[in-house]
Design an enzyme around this catalytic site. Structure first.
Site, short mmCIF file in Angstrom:
data_model
loop_
_atom_site.label_atom_id
_atom_site.label_comp_id
_atom_site.label_asym_id
_atom_site.label_seq_id
_atom_site.Cartn_x
_atom_site.Cartn_y
_atom_site.Cartn_z
N ASP A 221 38.78 28.72 5.67
CA ASP A 221 39.27 30.04 6.07
C ASP A 221 39.09 30.23 7.57
OD1 ASP A 221 40.05 32.65 6.29
OD2 ASP A 221 38.33 33.49 5.22
N LYS B 260 38.00 31.77 -6.43
CA LYS B 260 38.66 31.70 -5.12
C LYS B 260 38.48 30.29 -4.55
CE LYS B 260 38.33 33.46 -0.32
NZ LYS B 260 37.76 34.48 0.58
N ASP C 119 43.14 37.64 7.52
CA ASP C 119 41.81 37.16 7.16
C ASP C 119 41.34 37.73 5.82
OD1 ASP C 119 39.51 35.72 7.38
OD2 ASP C 119 38.57 37.01 8.88
N LYS D 1 39.44 34.10 13.10
CA LYS D 1 38.01 34.42 13.16
C LYS D 1 37.42 33.95 14.48
CE LYS D 1 36.88 34.00 8.21
NZ LYS D 1 36.39 35.38 8.01
N ASP E 135 34.28 28.57 1.53
CA ASP E 135 35.09 29.67 1.00
C ASP E 135 35.76 29.32 -0.33
OD1 ASP E 135 35.65 32.33 1.37
OD2 ASP E 135 37.47 32.01 2.55
N ARG F 233 41.74 37.96 -1.56
CA ARG F 233 42.35 38.89 -2.52
C ARG F 233 43.83 38.57 -2.73
NH1 ARG F 233 40.70 43.84 1.31
NH2 ARG F 233 39.04 42.35 1.77
N GLU G 264 42.39 37.11 2.97
CA GLU G 264 43.29 36.23 2.22
C GLU G 264 42.83 35.97 0.80
OE1 GLU G 264 40.85 35.17 3.94
OE2 GLU G 264 39.96 33.69 2.59
N1 BES Z 1 35.87 34.39 3.36
C1 BES Z 1 35.77 35.65 4.00
C2 BES Z 1 34.54 36.44 3.54
C3 BES Z 1 33.23 35.97 4.07
C4 BES Z 1 32.79 36.35 5.32
C5 BES Z 1 32.39 35.23 3.27
C6 BES Z 1 31.55 35.96 5.78
C7 BES Z 1 31.15 34.85 3.72
C8 BES Z 1 30.73 35.20 4.97
C9 BES Z 1 36.99 36.50 3.69
O1 BES Z 1 38.18 35.82 3.53
C10 BES Z 1 37.18 37.40 4.88
O2 BES Z 1 37.48 36.90 5.92
N2 BES Z 1 37.00 38.70 4.67
C11 BES Z 1 37.12 39.63 5.71
C12 BES Z 1 37.88 40.82 5.18
C13 BES Z 1 38.29 41.79 6.25
C14 BES Z 1 39.36 41.19 7.11
C15 BES Z 1 38.79 43.03 5.58
C16 BES Z 1 35.72 40.03 6.15
O3 BES Z 1 34.83 40.14 5.30
O4 BES Z 1 35.50 40.17 7.34
ZN ZN Z 2 38.01 33.88 2.87
MN MN Z 3 39.19 35.47 5.38
#
Ligand code: BES
Ligand code: ZN
Ligand code: MN
Length: 502
Positions: free
Chosen positions: A259, A254, A336, A266, A277, A340, A338
């Site tokens: 992000d 990834k 968010d 966020k 990220d 996947r 993104e």
């Molecule tokens: N890059 C984030 C995941 C992340 C969050 C990594 C905190 C490290 C620390 C990912 O893109 C994300 O935002 N995931 C969301 C998914 C949700 C919207 C289903 C998450 O984990 O909140």
């Molecule tokens: Zn992310």
């Molecule tokens: Mn995200």
């Protein structure tokens, strides 16, 4: 950093001329008959009770009699296992962070250090002395420049030493890119770094831009990139160390260089950390840097979808439906989620390599941080043998992971009224539902997913990239290369069979 491996008896160790000697002292009682400055110093220190037995406990000696190095640091190394050696060297090198210590003698010859212990020692030396300087001119650069690793018999542990050195290259490559702020690590800059790696032996790099990605039909990846002024890059790397035609391991990283969450923005606190990220992408690049150095007999493909996730007038909106390269449509309920969305198209692309296995590596979910913290990466796989191999590689490399479930019931929440699937499924089991989403794009592939959201970097005072899971990945690849060699069909055969690697 420069490492050198030497056969060094305890007597020779004392006459080494270094700025400092770091001597690993095992728990096993010392050979009482051994003579010479080093065994005698260790024996008397232990007799006097001046060195506790806990791993990492230390005693500093200055100009002890019979030594050519001014500083001699004794550190307890427990049972001499790779894990204990790692702990001991981390502690020892940290306390030798002094302006005068540029050349270190690392003495592992008081116990029968195996290849694993030597590898761990080399890695720990680099880890404890690493400094990020690229955007911080005021930072004091790494002081330690040269390490002489002294062991009983060098030839017996050479493989571990070489792997350790390559790991240092790979881990520091990954750290460097993950640590760089997003304006110093754009998708185009990552692609340039990959191109540079492509100049090394047996590595080829190809970089696709927005037009080519559109022509491939990667509608999901394109949707994420829409909101950013930085153009996306799709990086395709190939390492060909194995027999021609032997099925490659495909690593998919990834590469979200920042992000923000997109329109599903966020919150502000700690958003800066979302520069990490692209930790999955950095680990793929780092693994290739290590492969270039080690040249193992295996074929590996690296795929990195890379872009920013930004809010903008052109950005994808919650509820938008996009068509992935696989033909399946996706309702983007949360912009968010993104990671996947870019990975699914790269996973579809991976199938064209007829891979031996496909492993994606992603800072995918906050839920995985909640589940496993910063100790173990989340491991998901539809194949027991692949999961086992990755789990074992993580244990051996001290870069551990933990297998998580993939029951079909977890995919219930991904159902959508307006597309083949939604991209989110509610808060419960978030790391697993993310993996279930990816699984929809891996069809019959032997696939595994590593969620490294908790392990790729550290927050707080020691904020920074860890370089994980480069050690796990390299270990897995070396294990596969060794297994391939054991099978006659794959071992340098002139006429490789199509499925030489099974
Ligand atoms: N890059 C984030 C995941 C992340 C969050 C990594 C905190 C490290 C620390 C990912 O893109 C994300 O935002 N995931 C969301 C998914 C949700 C919207 C289903 C998450 O984990 O909140
Ligand atoms: Zn992310
Ligand atoms: Mn995200």
């Amino acid at each position: 950093m420069d490492f050198e491996l030497k056969s060094l008896s305890p007597i020779q160790a004392a006459s080494q001329v270094c700025d400092a000697l770091l001597v690993l002292v095992p728990d096993a009682s010392p050979d009482k008959r051994a003579t010479g400055a080093l065994p005698e110093l260790v024996a008397s220190v232990i007799r006097q009770g001046d060195l506790d037995s806990g791993v990492g406990k230390q005693l500093s000696c200055y100009r002890p009699v019979g030594f050519k190095s001014a500083r001699v640091q004794l550190v307890r190394a427990g049972d001499g296992s790779a894990a204990s050696v790692r702990k001991a060297v981390l502690a020892g090198v940290a306390s030798l962070k002094q302006p005068g210590v540029k050349k270190l003698g690392l003495v592992l010859s008081l116990f029968g250090a195996g290849a694993d212990a030597v590898r761990a020692a080399v890695q720990a030396c680099a880890e404890a002395s690493y400094v990020y300087t690229t955007t911080k001119p005021s930072a004091k650069a790494r002081i330690l420049q040269q390490v002489v690793v002294g062991v009983g018999q060098a030839s017996a542990v050479r493989a571990g030493f070489d792997a350790g050195r390559a790991l240092v290259t790979g881990v520091e490559f990954a750290k460097e890119w993950a640590n760089r702020p997003a304006n110093h690590a754009t998708p185009a800059m990552l692609a340039d770094a990959a191109r540079k790696l492509g100049r090394q032996r047996n590595i080829k790099t190809e970089v696709l831009g927005p037009k080519q990605v559109e022509a491939l039909g990667m509608g999901s990846f394109l949707a994420v990139a829409r909101g950013s002024a930085e153009p996306l890059r799709f990086i395709v790397m190939q390492y060909s160390g194995g027999a021609k035609g032997s099925a490659p391991v495909v690593l998919v990283g990834k590469g979200i260089t920042f992000d923000t969450g997109g329109i599903s923005l966020k919150p502000a606190p700690e958003m800066d950390e979302m520069k990490f990220d692209m930790g999955g992408a950095a680990s793929v690049l780092g693994t290739f840097a290590a492969l270039a150095e080690l040249q193992p007999a295996i074929n590996v493909v690296g795929l990195i979808p890379s872009c920013e996730n930004m809010p903008d007038g052109l950005a994808v909106k919650p509820g938008d439906v996009v068509t992935s390269m696989s033909g399946q449509t996706i309702e983007i309920l949360n912009t968010d989620a993104e990671g996947r969305l870019i990975l699914c198209d790269a996973l579809t692309y991976a199938a064209r390599f007829k891979p031996h296995s496909v492993i994606d590596i992603a800072t995918l979910t906050g839920a995985c941080v909640i589940a496993l913290g910063g100790v173990r990466s989340g491991l998901f796989s539809t194949r027991d043998d692949l999961a086992q191999a990755l789990y074992k590689a993580g244990e051996a490399a001290q870069d551990p992971c933990w297998r998580m479930p993939l029951d079909d019931e977890y995919a219930e929440g991904l159902k959508s009224s307006f597309a083949d699937m939604g991209n989110v499924a509610g808060r419960a089991g978030g790391a697993i539902t993310a993996a279930k989403f990816l699984q929809k794009f891996t069809a019959e592939l032997p696939w595994a997913h590593l969620d490294i959201a908790g392990t790729a970097w550290k927050s707080g005072a020691a904020k920074g990239s860890t370089g994980r899971p480069v050690p796990l990945l390299l270990q897995y690849l070396l294990d596969q290369a060794a297994a391939g060699k054991a099978r006659p069909a794959a071992a340098g055969a002139k006429k490789p069979r199509k499925t030489a690697r099974g």
